[in-house]
Write a protein that holds these residues in place. Structure first.
Motif, PDB file in Angstrom:
ATOM      1  N   VAL A 168       0.887  -1.161   0.000  1.00 23.76           N
ATOM      2  CA  VAL A 168       0.000   0.000   0.000  1.00 23.76           C
ATOM      3  C   VAL A 168       0.917   1.201   0.000  1.00 23.76           C
ATOM      4  CG1 VAL A 168      -1.765   1.299   1.240  1.00 23.76           C
ATOM      5  CG2 VAL A 168      -1.790  -1.198   1.304  1.00 23.76           C
ATOM      6  N   LEU A 169       0.729   2.099  -0.956  1.00 21.64           N
ATOM      7  CA  LEU A 169       1.642   3.222  -1.109  1.00 21.64           C
ATOM      8  C   LEU A 169       0.877   4.480  -1.480  1.00 21.64           C
ATOM      9  CD1 LEU A 169       4.742   3.578  -0.976  1.00 21.64           C
ATOM     10  CD2 LEU A 169       4.785   3.199  -3.430  1.00 21.64           C
ATOM     11  N   ASP A 170       1.108   5.554  -0.709  1.00 26.18           N
ATOM     12  CA  ASP A 170       0.556   6.871  -1.033  1.00 26.18           C
ATOM     13  C   ASP A 170       1.590   7.634  -1.831  1.00 26.18           C
ATOM     14  OD1 ASP A 170      -1.647   6.335   0.561  1.00 26.18           O
ATOM     15  OD2 ASP A 170      -0.923   7.489   2.264  1.00 26.18           O
ATOM     16  N   GLY A 171       1.138   8.492  -2.710  1.00 23.48           N
ATOM     17  CA  GLY A 171       2.077   9.319  -3.445  1.00 23.48           C
ATOM     18  C   GLY A 171       1.383  10.191  -4.465  1.00 23.48           C
ATOM     19  N   VAL A 172       2.218  10.781  -5.301  1.00 20.33           N
ATOM     20  CA  VAL A 172       1.759  11.685  -6.352  1.00 20.33           C
ATOM     21  C   VAL A 172       2.150  11.089  -7.696  1.00 20.33           C
ATOM     22  CG1 VAL A 172       2.030  13.994  -7.322  1.00 20.33           C
ATOM     23  CG2 VAL A 172       2.015  13.685  -4.850  1.00 20.33           C
ATOM     24  N   ILE A 173       1.219  11.040  -8.613  1.00 22.85           N
ATOM     25  CA  ILE A 173       1.540  10.526  -9.943  1.00 22.85           C
ATOM     26  C   ILE A 173       2.538  11.474 -10.599  1.00 22.85           C
ATOM     27  CG2 ILE A 173       0.632  10.035 -12.255  1.00 22.85           C
ATOM     28  CD1 ILE A 173      -1.898   9.017 -10.866  1.00 22.85           C
ATOM     29  N   ALA A 174       3.684  10.903 -11.003  1.00 23.06           N
ATOM     30  CA  ALA A 174       4.758  11.711 -11.596  1.00 23.06           C
ATOM     31  C   ALA A 174       4.620  11.756 -13.112  1.00 23.06           C
ATOM     32  CB  ALA A 174       6.115  11.145 -11.200  1.00 23.06           C
ATOM     33  N   GLU A 175       4.513  10.608 -13.713  1.00 25.19           N
ATOM     34  CA  GLU A 175       4.368  10.494 -15.169  1.00 25.19           C
ATOM     35  C   GLU A 175       3.305   9.459 -15.454  1.00 25.19           C
ATOM     36  OE1 GLU A 175       7.960   9.781 -17.377  1.00 25.19           O
ATOM     37  OE2 GLU A 175       9.154  10.876 -15.910  1.00 25.19           O
ATOM     38  N   CYS A 176       2.586   9.651 -16.540  1.00 25.50           N
ATOM     39  CA  CYS A 176       1.534   8.710 -16.901  1.00 25.50           C
ATOM     40  C   CYS A 176       1.655   8.374 -18.375  1.00 25.50           C
ATOM     41  CB  CYS A 176       0.166   9.316 -16.593  1.00 25.50           C
ATOM     42  SG  CYS A 176      -1.128   8.092 -16.467  1.00 25.50           S
ATOM     43  N   GLY A 177       1.721   7.091 -18.668  1.00 23.48           N
ATOM     44  CA  GLY A 177       1.834   6.643 -20.050  1.00 23.48           C
ATOM     45  C   GLY A 177       0.495   6.695 -20.761  1.00 23.48           C
ATOM     46  N   VAL A 178       0.470   6.093 -21.923  1.00 21.03           N
ATOM     47  CA  VAL A 178      -0.736   6.044 -22.747  1.00 21.03           C
ATOM     48  C   VAL A 178      -1.354   4.657 -22.607  1.00 21.03           C
ATOM     49  CG1 VAL A 178      -1.587   6.170 -25.115  1.00 21.03           C
ATOM     50  CG2 VAL A 178       0.231   7.706 -24.363  1.00 21.03           C
ATOM     51  N   LEU A 179      -2.668   4.620 -22.448  1.00 25.09           N
ATOM     52  CA  LEU A 179      -3.373   3.349 -22.350  1.00 25.09           C
ATOM     53  C   LEU A 179      -3.140   2.541 -23.623  1.00 25.09           C
ATOM     54  CD1 LEU A 179      -5.460   1.793 -20.518  1.00 25.09           C
ATOM     55  CD2 LEU A 179      -7.175   2.620 -22.115  1.00 25.09           C
ATOM     56  N   ARG A 180      -2.771   1.281 -23.451  1.00 23.28           N
ATOM     57  CA  ARG A 180      -2.615   0.377 -24.584  1.00 23.28           C
ATOM     58  C   ARG A 180      -3.356  -0.909 -24.239  1.00 23.28           C
ATOM     59  NH1 ARG A 180       1.331  -3.402 -23.312  1.00 23.28           N
ATOM     60  NH2 ARG A 180       2.713  -2.818 -21.612  1.00 23.28           N
ATOM     61  N   ARG A 181      -3.346  -1.841 -25.162  1.00 22.33           N
ATOM     62  CA  ARG A 181      -4.031  -3.115 -24.926  1.00 22.33           C
ATOM     63  C   ARG A 181      -3.090  -4.270 -25.253  1.00 22.33           C
ATOM     64  NH1 ARG A 181      -9.380  -2.700 -23.576  1.00 22.33           N
ATOM     65  NH2 ARG A 181     -10.218  -0.613 -23.873  1.00 22.33           N
ATOM     66  N   THR A 182      -3.221  -5.342 -24.475  1.00 26.75           N
ATOM     67  CA  THR A 182      -2.456  -6.550 -24.752  1.00 26.75           C
ATOM     68  C   THR A 182      -3.025  -7.195 -26.023  1.00 26.75           C
ATOM     69  OG1 THR A 182      -3.931  -8.007 -23.522  1.00 26.75           O
ATOM     70  CG2 THR A 182      -2.135  -6.941 -22.270  1.00 26.75           C
ATOM     71  N   PRO A 183      -2.329  -8.172 -26.601  1.00 25.19           N
ATOM     72  CA  PRO A 183      -2.884  -8.868 -27.767  1.00 25.19           C
ATOM     73  C   PRO A 183      -4.263  -9.493 -27.492  1.00 25.19           C
ATOM     74  CG  PRO A 183      -0.555  -9.333 -27.584  1.00 25.19           C
ATOM     75  CD  PRO A 183      -0.941  -8.573 -26.339  1.00 25.19           C
ATOM     76  N   ALA A 184      -4.528  -9.799 -26.221  1.00 21.65           N
ATOM     77  CA  ALA A 184      -5.833 -10.365 -25.855  1.00 21.65           C
ATOM     78  C   ALA A 184      -6.883  -9.285 -25.608  1.00 21.65           C
ATOM     79  CB  ALA A 184      -5.688 -11.234 -24.614  1.00 21.65           C
ATOM     80  N   GLY A 185      -6.504  -8.005 -25.733  1.00 21.52           N
ATOM     81  CA  GLY A 185      -7.443  -6.911 -25.558  1.00 21.52           C
ATOM     82  C   GLY A 185      -7.525  -6.327 -24.161  1.00 21.52           C
ATOM     83  N   MET A 186      -6.670  -6.794 -23.240  1.00 19.32           N
ATOM     84  CA  MET A 186      -6.674  -6.301 -21.860  1.00 19.32           C
ATOM     85  C   MET A 186      -6.052  -4.906 -21.802  1.00 19.32           C
ATOM     86  SD  MET A 186      -7.095  -7.093 -18.492  1.00 19.32           S
ATOM     87  CE  MET A 186      -7.145  -8.860 -18.496  1.00 19.32           C
ATOM     88  N   PRO A 187      -6.731  -3.918 -21.189  1.00 20.76           N
ATOM     89  CA  PRO A 187      -6.146  -2.581 -21.051  1.00 20.76           C
ATOM     90  C   PRO A 187      -4.921  -2.612 -20.131  1.00 20.76           C
ATOM     91  CG  PRO A 187      -8.483  -2.568 -20.460  1.00 20.76           C
ATOM     92  CD  PRO A 187      -8.077  -3.980 -20.634  1.00 20.76           C
ATOM     93  N   VAL A 188      -3.877  -1.858 -20.500  1.00 21.46           N
ATOM     94  CA  VAL A 188      -2.629  -1.778 -19.733  1.00 21.46           C
ATOM     95  C   VAL A 188      -2.206  -0.313 -19.683  1.00 21.46           C
ATOM     96  CG1 VAL A 188      -0.199  -2.458 -19.615  1.00 21.46           C
ATOM     97  CG2 VAL A 188      -1.877  -4.028 -20.588  1.00 21.46           C
TER      98      VAL A 188
END
Length: 100
Positions: free
Chosen positions: A6-26
């Motif tokens: 469990v970790l509190d913090g501030v989002i520093a950088e955020c990537g772009v949503l992509r999908r696995t070959p099976a369609g799972m969001p990552v």
């Protein structure tokens, strides 16, 4: 065996949503953490930046977050990949903290 974080913090950088070959969001992002901890009876400041990976619903939830957002993450640690043993936090839940 236990592996929970469990970790509190501030989002520093955020990537772009992509999908696995099976369609799972990552979504990959990083979290800056600052706290005061007791170690060997002495209080010290702890600062670190943690690589984070969110899959499925957690990735969709993380997609709405922006750098500077304060969050609490719950999840577990795992190696980045079979070839790269560096640790990455895999997120199960993301809670938005007040003050965003």
């Amino acid at each position: 065996m236990r592996n929970a974080l469990v970790l509190d913090g501030v989002i520093a950088e955020c990537g772009v949503l992509r999908r696995t070959p099976a369609g799972m969001p990552v979504l990959e992002f990083s979290l800056e953490h600052v706290s005061r901890q007791i170690e060997a009876g002495i209080e010290r400041e702890v600062r670190c930046e943690v690589s984070v990976l969110a899959l499925g619903d957690a990735a969709l939830s993380a997609q709405a977050r922006r750098p500077g957002d304060k969050v609490t993450l719950t999840g577990f640690l795992a190696a980045r990949s079979a070839r790269h043993k560096g640790l990455v936090m895999h997120v199960n839940t993301i809670e938005i903290l007040e003050g965003n």
